[in-house]
Design a protein around this motif. Sequence first.
Motif, PDB file in Angstrom:
ATOM      1  N   ALA A 325      -0.675  41.923 -14.226  1.00 31.73           N
ATOM      2  CA  ALA A 325      -1.116  43.066 -15.024  1.00 31.73           C
ATOM      3  C   ALA A 325       0.065  43.680 -15.766  1.00 31.73           C
ATOM      4  O   ALA A 325      -0.074  44.143 -16.908  1.00 31.73           O
ATOM      5  CB  ALA A 325      -1.779  44.108 -14.126  1.00 31.73           C
ATOM      6  N   PHE A 329      -0.332  43.976 -19.819  1.00 28.82           N
ATOM      7  CA  PHE A 329      -0.487  45.261 -20.498  1.00 28.82           C
ATOM      8  C   PHE A 329       0.800  45.725 -21.175  1.00 28.82           C
ATOM      9  O   PHE A 329       0.743  46.347 -22.249  1.00 28.82           O
ATOM     10  CB  PHE A 329      -1.005  46.323 -19.523  1.00 28.82           C
ATOM     11  CG  PHE A 329      -2.460  46.155 -19.181  1.00 28.82           C
ATOM     12  CD1 PHE A 329      -3.438  46.380 -20.133  1.00 28.82           C
ATOM     13  CD2 PHE A 329      -2.853  45.753 -17.913  1.00 28.82           C
ATOM     14  CE1 PHE A 329      -4.789  46.212 -19.833  1.00 28.82           C
ATOM     15  CE2 PHE A 329      -4.195  45.583 -17.597  1.00 28.82           C
ATOM     16  CZ  PHE A 329      -5.162  45.811 -18.562  1.00 28.82           C
ATOM     17  N   GLU A 330       1.955  45.449 -20.585  1.00 28.51           N
ATOM     18  CA  GLU A 330       3.185  45.856 -21.262  1.00 28.51           C
ATOM     19  C   GLU A 330       3.383  45.050 -22.547  1.00 28.51           C
ATOM     20  O   GLU A 330       4.030  45.523 -23.481  1.00 28.51           O
ATOM     21  CB  GLU A 330       4.379  45.744 -20.316  1.00 28.51           C
ATOM     22  CG  GLU A 330       4.363  46.814 -19.235  1.00 28.51           C
ATOM     23  CD  GLU A 330       5.679  46.971 -18.496  1.00 28.51           C
ATOM     24  OE1 GLU A 330       6.613  46.173 -18.736  1.00 28.51           O
ATOM     25  OE2 GLU A 330       5.770  47.900 -17.663  1.00 28.51           O
ATOM     26  N   LEU A 359      -6.198  48.445 -11.483  1.00 32.14           N
ATOM     27  CA  LEU A 359      -5.691  48.923 -12.772  1.00 32.14           C
ATOM     28  C   LEU A 359      -4.987  50.257 -12.548  1.00 32.14           C
ATOM     29  O   LEU A 359      -5.519  51.143 -11.865  1.00 32.14           O
ATOM     30  CB  LEU A 359      -6.837  49.100 -13.775  1.00 32.14           C
ATOM     31  CG  LEU A 359      -7.464  47.818 -14.321  1.00 32.14           C
ATOM     32  CD1 LEU A 359      -8.675  48.149 -15.198  1.00 32.14           C
ATOM     33  CD2 LEU A 359      -6.458  47.009 -15.125  1.00 32.14           C
ATOM     34  N   TYR A 363      -2.205  54.945 -16.281  1.00 36.14           N
ATOM     35  CA  TYR A 363      -2.324  54.289 -17.588  1.00 36.14           C
ATOM     36  C   TYR A 363      -3.747  53.770 -17.810  1.00 36.14           C
ATOM     37  O   TYR A 363      -3.967  52.896 -18.646  1.00 36.14           O
ATOM     38  CB  TYR A 363      -1.343  53.111 -17.669  1.00 36.14           C
ATOM     39  CG  TYR A 363       0.107  53.515 -17.541  1.00 36.14           C
ATOM     40  CD1 TYR A 363       0.853  53.853 -18.663  1.00 36.14           C
ATOM     41  CD2 TYR A 363       0.723  53.572 -16.293  1.00 36.14           C
ATOM     42  CE1 TYR A 363       2.183  54.226 -18.543  1.00 36.14           C
ATOM     43  CE2 TYR A 363       2.052  53.945 -16.166  1.00 36.14           C
ATOM     44  CZ  TYR A 363       2.776  54.274 -17.298  1.00 36.14           C
ATOM     45  OH  TYR A 363       4.092  54.649 -17.187  1.00 36.14           O
ATOM     46  N   CYS A 367      -5.177  51.313 -20.873  1.00 40.41           N
ATOM     47  CA  CYS A 367      -5.552  49.947 -20.495  1.00 40.41           C
ATOM     48  C   CYS A 367      -6.991  49.646 -20.883  1.00 40.41           C
ATOM     49  O   CYS A 367      -7.290  48.573 -21.430  1.00 40.41           O
ATOM     50  CB  CYS A 367      -5.365  49.738 -18.990  1.00 40.41           C
ATOM     51  SG  CYS A 367      -3.638  49.644 -18.454  1.00 40.41           S
ATOM     52  N   ALA A 370      -7.281  49.117 -24.596  1.00 40.16           N
ATOM     53  CA  ALA A 370      -6.816  47.792 -25.026  1.00 40.16           C
ATOM     54  C   ALA A 370      -7.859  46.716 -24.727  1.00 40.16           C
ATOM     55  O   ALA A 370      -8.128  45.843 -25.566  1.00 40.16           O
ATOM     56  CB  ALA A 370      -5.492  47.455 -24.351  1.00 40.16           C
TER      57      ALA A 370
END
Length: 712
Positions: A325, A329-330, A359, A363, A367, A370
Amino acid sequence: MGTGYLAHLAQDGRSQTVAEHLKGTADLCAAFADSFGAEEQGRLAGLAHDLGKYSDAFQRRLQGSAKRVDHATAGAAECCKRGQICAAFAVAGHHGGLPDGGGKGDHQDEPTFCGRMRKAALGKLEPCEAWQGELKLPSASLPAFSNPPEEMFFTRMLYSCLVDADFLDTETFMAGVEQERGGGNRMEDLEKKLQSHISGWFPPQNELNRERCAVLRRCLDQGAAQEPGLFTLTIPTGGGKTVASLAFALRHACTHGLRRVIYVIPYTSIIEQNAQVFRDILGDNNVLEHHSGVLYDIEDEARPDNARLARATENWDMPVVVTTAVQFFESLFGRRSSQCRKLHNLAQSVIIFDEAQMLPIPYLRPCVFAIAQLVKGYGTSAVLCTATQPALDGIFKEFLPERPPVELCPPEVFYREVFQRVTFRREGRLSREAVAEQLSQQKQALCIVNSRKSAQRIYGLLDKDGAFHLSTLMYPAHRKAALEQIRTRLKDGLPCRVVSTSLIEAGVDVDFPAVFREEAGLDSILQAAGRCNREGKRPAGESVVTIFQGETPPPSLFEIPVAAGRQALNLCGRPDSPEAIRRYFQELLDLKGPRALDQKDILTVMERDFMPFRNVAERFRLIDSETKTVYIPLGEGAELVRRLRSGERSRPLFRALGQYGVSIYPQHFEALNLAGDLDVLEDGSAVLANLALYDGDMGLSLAADAGKFLSI
């Protein structure tokens, strides 16, 4: 081709003209961007990105001049003149990373996009008009964006197409031949491999396998029946969700012409297990495992396929990708080319978010935004796959109102009680002595607590015959060795009592007849329960999970999950009931509050500021606290550390050293360093000099200079 303006020189004397490079990059970039309907913008960005190389200053630089030349701003300015802001940002950042937009008042020397456009408008760039005699920039339409964050997301995807195309065209020229990349089988061939793997499962032989096969059939049917979109897959522990989710993904990809399957998983321990399952089913050449624990050495002659895998980590050009993850995500909120290069390959993919309850709450809204963008505009199907589905409907409704999530395996598909392999028992407050006494009464038992300090103290109260301690203060090779001993003793029926922090909950494959779990979030309690009667070989009534309150308040990190879990248990009884799980996640989000779901105000900044790429990338850090590595020179680690000290810096060495490293927070690192217990290396890591601080049972002590014990 061209007038002699050069883009690259190879070591063997060959040259590539700017026109050749721009047209090659444009073709690739257009093809990549076509996967989300942006072929025109991709071609424009590809043709414009190196227009600045038509300057005499850059040609001198290519021949050895030491003067640096900005060759990206000229192409960005040309895109800007045509109203193509997204392409302009992609071009401006194709080497140094996507910049912040800035404002109209920015000075020409500001590194912002507006500052660079002012520099171009004032005629401060190196003259490069010669491109106009060789190229014509195409016109391009632009998608309609409903808000600034959508435009930023599109820009980052277009940027991904450009930087990958630029790298690939340059790499091919420099090598003289196209490099082996990606490859693997077609999705149709992968589905055939899966069908071959599961063929022996039918007809199922017992009640448990009947329910697993019902889940598997449903996922295969839904893969063909559902249009691309947002899905949930809620299967109890033991229901076979790893293979079932893969079955859905492959059938869905074959039905709709999707290009790859991407698994996003919170912990490397789960990644390693799942990636091996996928390799066993689909073959090594179809699966890319990409996380910090895996380094593929291009020059490793013993494993020639490493070169292809190493290149695939750059852009995820493989049929099946298994990643973290953090990596996923980064990258979606990053700004550097190395992070973003892979993003265009998320389009037209099936993305499985395994253990979706993990998750990160601080954030969560970014997330979900996105994920919603990928589903809404990039032909992606997203599956939130978990035994404990989080209450995310409200957030998804905000960002994806027209596509509510579809549950792939509703409750009527299988008989949930078949998967209930344990009995839950709630205790009140227990002292550490009381916990140790109850553990001692069990021949085999696992106890999971919320702090390293509690784990060490309870372990210290146990008879050491068959007792084990696990925490992240033990280097990975030490933990693996301990786990192997634990598994052997469990299998052989020998006494085995383990005290651990929550690290053992993260997909570690162990099977205890009894588990004790200090109060935690409901998701953690259910993960712990997954270590009890894991194989279903004992009656549920004889497989007890005891939930207890510790003698000290939970660490601040756990206060809200503990409170939410306690409330759900008080109202619903069994922690694994769908109602308890729903109430827990709703209570957790309510207690956290809306502000806590975007703790760094990332979406607010994206709405408020003009294309704040650098600002967002700096705010979006899933691992917020930087840790430092201490290498432990014990066992094979002693020889590895000797090689490191001798100056060796190879990838294989660092990969091997990772098994002998302990990550600690900076304050603990500094305390050990000040006490003279570390040898600090040039890269900021260190070697433990005082080996008396590493205990063979409990790992690295954070006590420095015989001072107070520091617990985290």
